[in-house]
Motif scaffolding. Sequence first.
Motif, PDB file in Angstrom:
ATOM      1  N   VAL A   1       0.832  -1.216   0.000  1.00  0.00           N
ATOM      2  CA  VAL A   1       0.000   0.000   0.000  1.00  0.00           C
ATOM      3  C   VAL A   1       0.872   1.274   0.000  1.00  0.00           C
ATOM      4  CG1 VAL A   1      -1.662   1.352   1.345  1.00  0.00           C
ATOM      5  CG2 VAL A   1      -2.079  -1.075   0.918  1.00  0.00           C
ATOM      6  N   PRO A   2       1.795   1.437   0.963  1.00  0.00           N
ATOM      7  CA  PRO A   2       2.611   2.665   0.904  1.00  0.00           C
ATOM      8  C   PRO A   2       3.445   2.741  -0.381  1.00  0.00           C
ATOM      9  CG  PRO A   2       3.412   1.173   2.622  1.00  0.00           C
ATOM     10  CD  PRO A   2       2.094   0.640   2.155  1.00  0.00           C
TER      11      PRO A   2
ATOM     12  N   VAL B   1       1.075   3.815  -3.201  1.00  0.00           N
ATOM     13  CA  VAL B   1       0.662   5.218  -3.057  1.00  0.00           C
ATOM     14  C   VAL B   1       1.854   6.129  -3.372  1.00  0.00           C
ATOM     15  CG1 VAL B   1      -0.183   6.957  -1.425  1.00  0.00           C
ATOM     16  CG2 VAL B   1      -1.137   4.655  -1.376  1.00  0.00           C
TER      17      VAL B   1
ATOM     18  N   CYS C   1      -5.542   3.571  -0.547  1.00  0.00           N
ATOM     19  CA  CYS C   1      -5.487   3.130   0.865  1.00  0.00           C
ATOM     20  C   CYS C   1      -6.799   2.466   1.271  1.00  0.00           C
ATOM     21  CB  CYS C   1      -5.269   4.310   1.803  1.00  0.00           C
ATOM     22  SG  CYS C   1      -3.706   5.114   1.592  1.00  0.00           S
TER      23      CYS C   1
ATOM     24  N   THR D   1      -7.767  -1.359   3.027  1.00  0.00           N
ATOM     25  CA  THR D   1      -8.117  -1.122   4.432  1.00  0.00           C
ATOM     26  C   THR D   1      -9.478  -1.722   4.765  1.00  0.00           C
ATOM     27  OG1 THR D   1      -6.833   0.913   4.479  1.00  0.00           O
ATOM     28  CG2 THR D   1      -8.516   0.655   6.184  1.00  0.00           C
TER      29      THR D   1
ATOM     30  N   ALA E   1      -3.720   1.647   6.551  1.00  0.00           N
ATOM     31  CA  ALA E   1      -4.234   2.973   6.168  1.00  0.00           C
ATOM     32  C   ALA E   1      -3.240   4.057   6.596  1.00  0.00           C
ATOM     33  CB  ALA E   1      -5.588   3.205   6.824  1.00  0.00           C
TER      34      ALA E   1
ATOM     35  N   GLY F   1      -0.265   4.363   4.303  1.00  0.00           N
ATOM     36  CA  GLY F   1      -0.596   5.112   3.098  1.00  0.00           C
ATOM     37  C   GLY F   1      -0.709   6.599   3.384  1.00  0.00           C
TER      38      GLY F   1
ATOM     39  N   SER G   1       7.659   6.543   4.922  1.00  0.00           N
ATOM     40  CA  SER G   1       6.405   5.929   5.380  1.00  0.00           C
ATOM     41  C   SER G   1       6.676   4.666   6.195  1.00  0.00           C
ATOM     42  CB  SER G   1       5.543   5.604   4.163  1.00  0.00           C
ATOM     43  OG  SER G   1       4.497   4.746   4.550  1.00  0.00           O
TER      44      SER G   1
END
Lengths: 372, 622
Positions: A123-124, A127, A150, A154, A170, A173, A312
């Motif tokens: 996810v990170p 993103v 995200c 999630t 979440a 992200g 992140s």
Amino acid sequence: MNDDFTGNARHSRLAQFHIDTPLLLGLLALIGFGLMVLYSASGQSIVMMERQIVRLGIALAVMIAFAQIKPQTLKRWSFPLFLVGVALLVAVMLVGSVGKGAQRWLDLGFMMFQPSEIMKLAVPMAVAWFIASHSLPPRILHLLGGVLMCAVPTLLIAQQPDLGTSILIATAGVFVLFLSGMSWRLIAFVAGLISAFLPILWLFLMREYQRQRVLTFLNPESDPLGSGYHIIQSKIAIGSGGFDGKGWLHGTQSQLEFLPERHTDFIFAVLSEEFGMLGVLILLAIYLFIIVRCMIISSRAQDNYSKLVAGSFTLTFFVYVFVNIGMVSGLLPVVGVPLPLVSFGGTSMVTLMAAFGVIMSVGTHKRMLAAP
Amino acid sequence: MFKKRVAIQDFAAESRLFNQRAVFAILFVVLMFSVIVFNQYQLQIVSYQDYQTRSEGNRIKVVPLAPNRGLIYDRSGILLAENRPVFSLELIPEQINDMAGTLAELATLIEFTAEQQDAFLKQVRAQRRFNSITLKEQLDDQEVAILAANQHRFPGVTVEARLSRHYPFGDLFTHALGYIGKINTRELQQLELDGEAANYAASRDIGKIGLERFYQRELHGTMGYQEVEVNNRGRLIRVLRSVPAVSGQNIQLGIDVGLQLTAQQILKQHRGAIVAIDPRDGAVLAFYSNPSYDPNLFVHGISSANYNELLNSRDRPLINRVTQGVYPPASTIKPHLALLGLESRTITTSTKIWDPGYYTLPNSDHRFRDHIRWGHGWVDIYTAITKSCDTFFYDMGIKLGIDRISEYMHKMGFGEKTGIDILEESSANMPSRGWKRARHNQPWYPGDTVPLSIGQSYWTTTPLQLAVATTPLLNRGKLVTPHMVTAFNNGEITAANILPPRQVLEVENEQNYAVVMDTMHQTVSTLGGTAHRAFIGAQYSSAGKTGTAQLAAIAQDAKYNADAIDERLRDNAMYLGYAPYDKPTILVVVALENAGGGGSNAAPLARQLMDYYFTAGVNRDE
């Protein structure tokens, strides 16, 4: 190799393998301290120690492996990985195994696998890939795109239900969006939005046991033998440790098993009891060292994608630490988050070390990119 | 907005922006860590003492240790009440998740009744969850073995070994020793009022009646305790400190097992009581009430069926006839009245009256019968006692009057509790004018005094009271306080429990004692004395007085016919005797319900008891 740290053969040799020495030392210090605490927390179980050491070995290998991958490669694979992750989450929802009342696992035949672990990284990364493909600070539309990326995993994870992991994903992200420079005004607006969302979360998304945890957190003494038992015993363990602790292997709360889940989620209480406030300060110092070192690597990174991913991951690591310590010491409700690299635990440790591998990759590959 | 998308990226600005955010993030991390540190400081430094205490409270449990109950011995050191190990099945609700399931599984291994299960579940609701509660007592060896083999299947289920009271002689000493049983709510409240509850933390039983109740405090002992370290399941890890319990005091009785067995044997055919005391100090030598019952039934909680049987039995075995059996003393109190007659100079040794076989009050034609229809002829005090002439005493009683009789007899101990060391005692009744007014709201009539003079009508005694009230005759006015316990802890006598004889009578002419004792001796020693036949051939000299208490009213002209009336309304047989007559060491009262005449029924039993007493050498002083 025009390494700044020439003269020290060992450093340069490590750098050849894309290992960041200060970070590695920090991690090893943490692992060493963690193993010492685990030996006590497991009731001096050699079997558990062996399993943990094997797992740590695998995790370190995974870290080194990830460190070899160039950030560009990672960037290219970010979105496909994300898509695979989402597909797997859907698969879990449809055919996953049920364990402890939640459907989180995918049976691969030879091993049980938790797709949500992939998403902690994917996810990170995805993103960051999306945001970094445009100039910073991101525009509102890009932010919305990031939020959507995200939101999908999630929600998929939240319905398993695994609230802790979904919030962490979440958060990871959102950290990308924050580091990318989204305006403070927007941050304030989103914060407001989230507060508005909380009642909905409470009423519709949270399961009964999750609500119970929050209620217990607000007043643990209301049910000292039921759900408040964990937190009360944990605080007794921490408080009775005092300044210098009861001594290694001498914590009565942990050795006599008053402390529940002492070797997993509540291992911080064992540390607090046996090593006291002094031990806690040492632990926090190690964590802070790792976090600061990772942030330095992030800010020195050559491209935005690398900066955002590494930053992140770093902040997510901090969130793990804070949420675990906060829950064990009664600052936060009890959510099932292990203490990174100290708790006895499987997949999450490998994921975590993979993230550190990515950070090391970011830290060690930049010059080669900048040089030519 | 979309047009600006192609704007050239400003790497320096972007890097600056990221660095700002990174620095902000680091500051945030430091702030959050500070929150943790502050919280740790609050928990580990500020509230350290509090949590330290709670941690110790978790870890250390104080386990009370029950003291061993004191043992009870007879006069020659034979054990009458002992403690034996018994095994019981106990469950700790806290450690059992599925109580119904566990009980069902246990039922496949061990037999227990629905009654036991109900009692157990009642306790589970009443007690704290981590207390262990008994499901079944007195497991046999096989049951213990079965449970031990299956221990692993039943967390929270244990077999506990503890000492339990046992009365090896069964029903022989029931009314003297009493028994112990589980402490009930009322007793617990009383212990709390007395400030003794803490000492009973580990005790389950308490003396319910008899000596076990009277000497509860002495027999119980002092609780000990262990400070132990336990884990979260309450399992003992190690003992930190131990203060041993102090066993209760052993007590020794004046009762002799052989004499007691003799009493039981000779009473076998009768409802009634036998009591023997040492008239010099009041030590009880024999104390038996028939029918009796097995006190061991009560130790582990008697079943309701067994209890109802005892409770509803027509023979009333639960009554302690020695101290609660309220009987008209009949002629056995004639010597006592004789002393009053002599002392008050109402009569002298040369006073003679004519007995036509009945007595009438002036201005009345109601005839108070003598037990010999044709009368005794001329009667003096000797004849009146040896042959038990009623008319002589009717006449003397009227001359004495109720007030003098009542006052004097009370002084001797009639109508008063004897103060023996058990609590189940009746004071029986020595009437007075005031008593009749209060009880029946009637004045005292001379016609009430007449039957009173031969120990009938309102006058009642218990066998023990009759024995004790006789001691002033033998001790020159000194009344003893009877006591079963003669010593604590093997001879270390506690004076408070044994009171010296009290001077209750101030006699003007000491010779009067000799006269009265002489009349009682002649009752046994002279031909025609009512107890003569019973003691023919005895190897010791004795004295005594027979009594036959009439329970059914007999019409003026009717004749008493034992066969014609209900067995339960037949005469009670009484005998009061002592030996040796000149220096008495044993004083016996025999009371037999519905047995008939005292001379022919009660006196022979007293003879048998005294025979044993003198041949077996119970009295070690002589």
